[in-house]
Design an enzyme around this catalytic site. Structure first.
Site, PDB file in Angstrom:
ATOM      1  N   ASP A  21     -92.503 -91.593  14.967  1.00 51.50           N
ATOM      2  CA  ASP A  21     -92.352 -92.493  13.827  1.00 51.50           C
ATOM      3  C   ASP A  21     -91.423 -91.885  12.774  1.00 51.50           C
ATOM      4  O   ASP A  21     -91.336 -90.668  12.650  1.00 51.50           O
ATOM      5  CB  ASP A  21     -93.743 -92.779  13.233  1.00 51.50           C
ATOM      6  N   ASN A  23     -88.004 -93.022  12.212  1.00 52.29           N
ATOM      7  CA  ASN A  23     -86.562 -93.185  12.469  1.00 52.29           C
ATOM      8  C   ASN A  23     -85.877 -93.973  11.346  1.00 52.29           C
ATOM      9  O   ASN A  23     -84.775 -93.630  10.920  1.00 52.29           O
ATOM     10  CB  ASN A  23     -86.317 -93.946  13.782  1.00 52.29           C
ATOM     11  N   GLY A  24     -86.539 -95.046  10.924  1.00 50.98           N
ATOM     12  CA  GLY A  24     -85.962 -95.915   9.899  1.00 50.98           C
ATOM     13  C   GLY A  24     -85.799 -95.173   8.580  1.00 50.98           C
ATOM     14  O   GLY A  24     -84.740 -95.233   7.945  1.00 50.98           O
ATOM     15  N   HIS A  38     -82.720 -94.721  15.167  1.00 53.53           N
ATOM     16  CA  HIS A  38     -83.240 -94.848  16.540  1.00 53.53           C
ATOM     17  C   HIS A  38     -82.370 -94.073  17.523  1.00 53.53           C
ATOM     18  O   HIS A  38     -82.869 -93.461  18.465  1.00 53.53           O
ATOM     19  CB  HIS A  38     -83.320 -96.325  16.947  1.00 53.53           C
ATOM     20  N   TRP A  70     -91.784-106.455  17.898  1.00 50.28           N
ATOM     21  CA  TRP A  70     -90.943-107.664  17.975  1.00 50.28           C
ATOM     22  C   TRP A  70     -90.840-108.339  16.611  1.00 50.28           C
ATOM     23  O   TRP A  70     -89.975-109.186  16.416  1.00 50.28           O
ATOM     24  CB  TRP A  70     -91.521-108.660  18.989  1.00 50.28           C
ATOM     25  N   LEU A 132     -92.684 -82.238  35.021  1.00 53.22           N
ATOM     26  CA  LEU A 132     -93.264 -82.987  33.902  1.00 53.22           C
ATOM     27  C   LEU A 132     -93.462 -84.454  34.288  1.00 53.22           C
ATOM     28  O   LEU A 132     -92.592 -85.060  34.898  1.00 53.22           O
ATOM     29  CB  LEU A 132     -92.304 -82.897  32.700  1.00 53.22           C
ATOM     30  N   ARG A 189     -98.527 -87.577  15.609  1.00 52.60           N
ATOM     31  CA  ARG A 189     -97.784 -88.652  14.948  1.00 52.60           C
ATOM     32  C   ARG A 189     -96.911 -88.052  13.863  1.00 52.60           C
ATOM     33  O   ARG A 189     -97.402 -87.290  13.020  1.00 52.60           O
ATOM     34  CB  ARG A 189     -98.705 -89.711  14.340  1.00 52.60           C
ATOM     35  N   SER A 197    -101.856 -97.362  15.258  1.00 49.02           N
ATOM     36  CA  SER A 197    -100.911 -98.456  15.512  1.00 49.02           C
ATOM     37  C   SER A 197    -100.992 -98.970  16.952  1.00 49.02           C
ATOM     38  O   SER A 197     -99.981 -99.186  17.606  1.00 49.02           O
ATOM     39  CB  SER A 197     -99.478 -98.031  15.172  1.00 49.02           C
ATOM     40  N   GLU A 208    -107.480 -84.710  20.229  1.00 47.02           N
ATOM     41  CA  GLU A 208    -107.307 -84.140  18.895  1.00 47.02           C
ATOM     42  C   GLU A 208    -106.057 -84.786  18.301  1.00 47.02           C
ATOM     43  O   GLU A 208    -105.083 -85.023  19.023  1.00 47.02           O
ATOM     44  CB  GLU A 208    -107.116 -82.616  18.981  1.00 47.02           C
TER      45      GLU A 208
END
Ligand code: IPE
Ligand code: IPE
Ligand code: MG
Length: 242
Positions: A21, A23-24, A38, A70, A132, A189, A197, A208
């Site tokens: 979270d 980017n904007g 982004h 969206w 991975l 986050r 979210s 955790e």
């Protein structure tokens, strides 16, 4: 798995889930359009895959686009989808370098067909890799995932493939998009927000949670290591007493 990080030994979480979270806000601070954030954010995802692999993380799951995203402007959504088109193609080559198996979770039915084709190709071409396990949550929402799982489950009960008294938590998990993955141990986050979210709401029941003010395009291996150190300081009780 235990590993030495900067001279100290740590338990490495098997599965790390990230809400990428900020980017904007990162772009706004630079007086640039949101989509510039982004684009930078997508580069960081590439780096973090390499870092996670190097640190011995087996599963990395990132939230790229939610069922709620969206609601954003057509310009932003189009920008994200175009970025994704390139990303999914480039990812095939990087996967072979990083020994990375890539999967996508979320509802594909709302995505453009060329994007769905790119996803199928990426999953197919990377399925032999065993390093991975990298998962991209795309048009993903935890409630929507449970809704889709319920529809399938009810259908199987109706068709007699499953009986009502067989439905335990493992059965429910097996109907989710994450069916063959362990639950995340650690959820990160970025950007200072402290909410889920609608991310992996079933799977994160006992993870955790680590929050950092760092905006996603600024996130580095040092931040990932900080999250792992935090994780090692927690006592996981799973409802019991220690
Ligand atoms: C996360 O960054 C990326 C997506 C949701 C696609 P944001 O775009 O939410 O950035 P902020 O929260 O507005 O700063
Ligand atoms: C969550 O971030 C979704 C992704 C990172 C893809 P949002 O920025 O969309 O979440 P809210 O709106 O702050 O809850
Ligand atoms: Mg955001």
């Amino acid at each position: 798995m235990r590993k030495i990080i900067d001279g100290e030994e740590y338990e490495i979480p098997q599965h790390v889930a990230i809400i990428m979270d900020g980017n904007g806000r990162w772009a706004k601070k630079r007086l640039m359009p949101r989509n510039f954030g982004h684009k930078e954010g997508a580069k960081v995802v590439e780096q973090i895959c390499e870092d996670a692999h190097e640190l011995g993380i087996k599963y990395l799951t990132v939230y790229a686009f939610s069922t709620e995203n969206w609601k954003r402007s057509v310009e932003e959504v189009t920008g994200i989808m175009n970025l994704l088109r390139r990303y999914l193609v480039d990812c095939i080559e990087r996967a072979s370098k990083n020994d990375m198996r890539v999967r996508v979770i979320g509802d594909r039915t709302a995505l453009d067909t060329d994007i769905v084709e790119k996803i199928n190709e990426l999953e197919e071409k990377t399925k032999q890799y065993t390093g991975l396990n990298f998962t991209i949550a795309l048009n993903y929402g935890g409630r929507d995932e449970i809704r889709r799982a319920t529809v399938k489950l009810v259908r199987d009960v109706k068709e007699g493939k499953l009986s009502e008294d067989e439905i335990d938590e493992n059965i429910i998990s097996s109907y989710l998009d994450t069916a063959d993955m362990p639950d995340p141990d650690l959820m990160i986050r970025t950007s200072g927000e402290q909410r889920l979210s609608n991310y992996l709401i079933w799977q994160l029941a006992y993870a955790e949670y680590y929050y950092t003010d760092v905006l996603w395009p600024d996130f580095t291996i040092e931040d990932l290591k900080a999250a792992i150190r935090y994780y090692n300081g927690r006592e996981r009780r799973f409802g019991g007493v220690k």
